[in-house]
Scaffold this active site. Structure first.
Site, short mmCIF file in Angstrom:
data_model
loop_
_atom_site.label_atom_id
_atom_site.label_comp_id
_atom_site.label_asym_id
_atom_site.label_seq_id
_atom_site.Cartn_x
_atom_site.Cartn_y
_atom_site.Cartn_z
CG HIS A 19 39.06 80.58 62.08
ND1 HIS A 19 38.36 81.17 63.11
CD2 HIS A 19 38.57 79.31 61.99
CE1 HIS A 19 37.49 80.31 63.61
NE2 HIS A 19 37.60 79.17 62.95
CG ASN A 66 36.22 73.00 64.04
OD1 ASN A 66 36.37 74.19 64.28
ND2 ASN A 66 35.49 72.57 63.03
#
EC number: 3.1.1.29
Length: 189
Positions: A19, A66
């Site tokens: 990620h 996020n």
């Protein structure tokens, strides 16, 4: 001026994660262009420099993936830029490991960091440089995807990604100096 945002999660425990290829690419690009991430601004670590005649700001949001949109929104306001002035470097599950894709706009494709940016800046019309990290396997479900993106690259996969990160840094330079069409023709696999 161009604002280049690398997506990732802050903290050493995440530094080698799939990620975090956005952070990894930006680190490589910064090193190759003698730019230091020496400032903290707008919920991000930032550095600035020039590529040819183009002023650039590099940013690594420190909000966790996020919530990346909060940092990007603040950066756009701080530098008085529009969405058309940003390039987001991100990982992409739907691309095979090591493949690159440059594109303008489009959906978030299930990427929560990109979704946060779209929500917070109110548009999806910005350039993305996607670096493929591949899917965990054909039977993936939510838990396996999370484990995959938060896992580290191993062995042969690490070599593929190192090469992809180097190519992605080249793609950023080409994008800045020659534009999206030229960079896409050269680097989209």
């Amino acid at each position: 001026m161009k604002l280049i945002i690398g997506l990732g999660n802050p903290g050493k425990e995440y530094s080698g994660n799939r990620h975090n290829v956005g952070f990894q690419c930006l680190s490589r690009f910064a090193k190759e262009n003698h730019i230091s991430f020496d400032k903290k601004c707008c919920l991000s670590r930032t550095g600035s420099g020039r590529i040819n005649d183009e002023e650039i700001v590099l940013a690594k949001p420190q909000t966790y993936m996020n919530l990346s949109g909060k940092a990007v929104n603040q950066l756009l306001r701080r530098y008085n830029l529009k969405a058309a002035d940003i390039i987001v470097v991100q990982d992409d599950l739907d691309l095979p490991a090591g493949k690159l894709r440059l594109r303008l706009g489009g959906s978030a494709g299930g990427h929560n960091g990109v979704s946060s940016i779209i929500t917070d800046i109110g548009t999806k019309e910005f350039i993305r440089l996607k670096i493929g990290i591949g899917k965990p396997d054909a039977r993936n479900n939510g838990a396996e995807v999370v484990d995959h993106v938060l896992g580290n690259f191993g062995g042969e996969e690490r070599e593929i990604i190192e090469t992809a990160i180097a190519r992605a840094a080249e793609a950023l330079a080409c994008l800045i100096t020659s534009g999206l069409d030229t960079a896409s023709n050269r680097f989209n696999c």
